[in-house]
Design a protein around this motif. Structure first.
Motif, PDB file in Angstrom:
ATOM      1  N   GLY A 154       5.317  -0.153 -10.976  1.00  0.00           N
ATOM      2  CA  GLY A 154       5.161   1.021 -11.813  1.00  0.00           C
ATOM      3  C   GLY A 154       4.513   2.183 -11.084  1.00  0.00           C
ATOM      4  N   THR A 155       4.666   2.221  -9.765  1.00  0.00           N
ATOM      5  CA  THR A 155       4.046   3.268  -8.942  1.00  0.00           C
ATOM      6  C   THR A 155       5.112   4.036  -8.158  1.00  0.00           C
ATOM      7  OG1 THR A 155       3.693   1.621  -7.203  1.00  0.00           O
ATOM      8  CG2 THR A 155       1.860   2.026  -8.706  1.00  0.00           C
ATOM      9  N   ALA A 156       6.240   4.299  -8.780  1.00  0.00           N
ATOM     10  CA  ALA A 156       7.372   4.900  -8.089  1.00  0.00           C
ATOM     11  C   ALA A 156       7.055   6.281  -7.527  1.00  0.00           C
ATOM     12  CB  ALA A 156       8.571   4.986  -9.037  1.00  0.00           C
ATOM     13  N   ASP A 157       6.235   7.059  -8.233  1.00  0.00           N
ATOM     14  CA  ASP A 157       5.909   8.398  -7.746  1.00  0.00           C
ATOM     15  C   ASP A 157       5.113   8.329  -6.440  1.00  0.00           C
ATOM     16  OD1 ASP A 157       7.212   9.494  -9.887  1.00  0.00           O
ATOM     17  OD2 ASP A 157       5.396   9.953 -11.028  1.00  0.00           O
ATOM     18  N   LYS A 178       0.835  -1.202   0.000  1.00  0.00           N
ATOM     19  CA  LYS A 178       0.000   0.000   0.000  1.00  0.00           C
ATOM     20  C   LYS A 178       0.872   1.256   0.000  1.00  0.00           C
ATOM     21  CE  LYS A 178      -3.582   2.360   2.693  1.00  0.00           C
ATOM     22  NZ  LYS A 178      -4.390   2.329   3.939  1.00  0.00           N
ATOM     23  N   ALA A 179       1.918   1.250   0.820  1.00  0.00           N
ATOM     24  CA  ALA A 179       2.834   2.393   0.861  1.00  0.00           C
ATOM     25  C   ALA A 179       3.494   2.612  -0.491  1.00  0.00           C
ATOM     26  CB  ALA A 179       3.893   2.176   1.940  1.00  0.00           C
ATOM     27  N   ALA A 180       3.712   1.529  -1.221  1.00  0.00           N
ATOM     28  CA  ALA A 180       4.367   1.629  -2.528  1.00  0.00           C
ATOM     29  C   ALA A 180       3.434   2.134  -3.617  1.00  0.00           C
ATOM     30  CB  ALA A 180       4.930   0.266  -2.932  1.00  0.00           C
ATOM     31  N   GLY A 181       2.136   2.269  -3.302  1.00  0.00           N
ATOM     32  CA  GLY A 181       1.221   2.870  -4.262  1.00  0.00           C
ATOM     33  C   GLY A 181       0.109   1.983  -4.755  1.00  0.00           C
ATOM     34  N   ARG A 227      11.605  -0.421  -3.872  1.00  0.00           N
ATOM     35  CA  ARG A 227      11.679  -1.589  -4.762  1.00  0.00           C
ATOM     36  C   ARG A 227      10.297  -1.979  -5.279  1.00  0.00           C
ATOM     37  NH1 ARG A 227      11.493  -7.401  -4.090  1.00  0.00           N
ATOM     38  NH2 ARG A 227      11.020  -7.129  -1.865  1.00  0.00           N
ATOM     39  N   LEU A 228       9.314  -1.998  -4.382  1.00  0.00           N
ATOM     40  CA  LEU A 228       7.962  -2.379  -4.796  1.00  0.00           C
ATOM     41  C   LEU A 228       7.351  -1.330  -5.719  1.00  0.00           C
ATOM     42  CD1 LEU A 228       6.567  -3.838  -1.446  1.00  0.00           C
ATOM     43  CD2 LEU A 228       7.309  -5.093  -3.478  1.00  0.00           C
ATOM     44  N   GLY A 229       7.619  -0.059  -5.464  1.00  0.00           N
ATOM     45  CA  GLY A 229       7.118   0.991  -6.348  1.00  0.00           C
ATOM     46  C   GLY A 229       7.657   0.845  -7.757  1.00  0.00           C
ATOM     47  N   GLU A 230       8.925   0.480  -7.863  1.00  0.00           N
ATOM     48  CA  GLU A 230       9.515   0.254  -9.189  1.00  0.00           C
ATOM     49  C   GLU A 230       8.911  -0.983  -9.848  1.00  0.00           C
ATOM     50  OE1 GLU A 230      13.648   0.040  -8.270  1.00  0.00           O
ATOM     51  OE2 GLU A 230      13.901   2.234  -8.100  1.00  0.00           O
TER      52      GLU A 230
END
Length: 264
Positions: free
Chosen positions: A140-143, A57-60, A134-137
Motif C-alpha cells: 500500500g505504498t505505491a506512491d 525500503k525502496a518500495a516505501g 509490485r512490493l509498493g502495491e
C-alpha cells in the motif's frame, strides 16, 4: 494483527554508506542484525538479506528487519541463529530470495501468520522496477515506490553515462555469470563468462585468449574469480550495506568500473 493494506505511503530514505566486507556476525549480536531504524507504524517486514531488504525500503517501507548481517560476505550462505529467526514470528511480511540457503528455515519460522513473499533479485532496471512496483502495491505504498523509482531512473542514467564516457579500447570484459548484466550498465561487451563452478585451466586459457580489458568479478565470492593476464579485475557488489541503500550499490560499482577502465 496484520497491518492494513491501505496504509499511508511512507517515504523511503537513502544514505550513501556501503558495507560489503567481512565473513560473519559475532555471538554478541543477539538479534537480527540490520534495521533501518525508522519510526514504527508501518507493517512489520522481515527480509532475508540486505538486497531483499533494500527492495522493501525502496518500495516505501520505513523499517525493515534483515536476517543475514550486512558484513557477511555471501549472505545467502548465512546460518541464522534462533534469535535471528525470532523476529519472523511477529512479521506481517517475510521477504526472501529463493536462492537463499536458509529460505526454508525462514519460511518455517514464519508459521501461518506472516505473508511469505519471494523476491526476484537482479540489479537491472527492468527487474528492480518490476519488484519495487509490485512490493509498493502489496504494502500500500505505491506512491513512495514510484518516487524512489524516479530517483533510481535518473541516478542509473547518470552513473551509466559516466562509466560509458571513460575511454578504453577494447571495451570488452569477461565476467562471473552472476555479474554479467553489469556490463550493459558500463557499456562493455562480454566476451566470456565463468562460474558458478570453479574455473578450470582450460577455461582460464579461453578467458585469457579473448584479451578482455576487465574482469567483472563477484565480490561476494572472492575465491571464484580468476586472475586473467592483461585484464584489470573489478570487484562488483550486489548486496547493499546495513543502510539498505540500493543506489549506493550502483554508485560504488560505477566508481570501481570507471577506475579500472581509466587505468593507472
Amino acid at each position: 494483527m496484520r497491518w492494513s493494506r491501505t496504509v499511508v505511503a511512507l517515504t523511503a530514505t537513502a544514505t550513501l554508506v556501503l558495507s560489503t566486507t567481512g565473513c560473519g556476525s559475532t555471538d554478541a549480536d543477539p538479534a537480527p542484525s540490520n534495521s533501518t531504524g525508522a519510526p514504527a507504524g508501518g507493517p512489520a517486514v522481515v527480509a532475508s538479506t540486505t538486497w531483499v531488504g533494500a527492495l522493501a525500503k525502496a518500495a516505501g517501507i520505513a523499517e525493515v528487519t534483515v536476517i543475514a548481517p550486512a558484513n557477511v560476505q555471501h549472505p545467502p550462505d548465512y546460518d541464522p541463529k534462533p534469535s535471528d529467526l525470532a523476529a519472523v514470528a511477529d512479521a506481517d511480511y517475510v521477504l526472501y530470495a529463493e536462492f537463499d540457503g536458509f529460505a526454508d528455515r525462514l519460511t518455517e519460522a514464519a508459521g501461518g501468520d506472516a505473508e511469505l513473499v519471494p523476491v526476484q533479485l537482479e540489479n537491472t532496471p527492468a527487474v528492480i522496477t518490476a519488484e519495487v512496483t509490485r512490493l509498493g502495491e502489496l504494502f500500500g505504498t505505491a506512491d513512495a515506490a514510484a518516487a524512489w523509482l524516479a530517483e533510481f531512473d535518473s541516478t542509473y542514467a547518470e552513473l551509466s553515462g559516466q562509466v560509458k564516457a571513460v575511454t578504453v579500447e577494447p571495451r570488452t570484459a569477461v565476467s562471473h555469470l552472476f555479474m554479467a548484466y553489469w556490463a550493459e550498465f558500463a557499456g562493455l561487451q562480454v566476451t566470456g563468462t565463468y562460474g558458478p563452478a570453479p574455473v578450470t585451466a582450460s577455461q582460464l586459457a579461453e578467458l585469457t585468449a579473448v584479451k578482455p580489458a576487465v574482469v567483472l568479478a563477484n565480490a561476494h565470492l572472492p575465491g571464484a574469480n580468476p586472475d586473467v593476464d592483461g585484464a584489470t579485475r573489478v570487484d562488483i557488489v550486489n548486496f547493499p550495506g546495513a543502510d539498505l541503500d540500493l543506489l549506493a550499490v550502483f554508485r560504488n560499482n560505477a566508481e570501481s568500473i570507471s577506475a579500472a577502465l581509466a587505468g593507472p
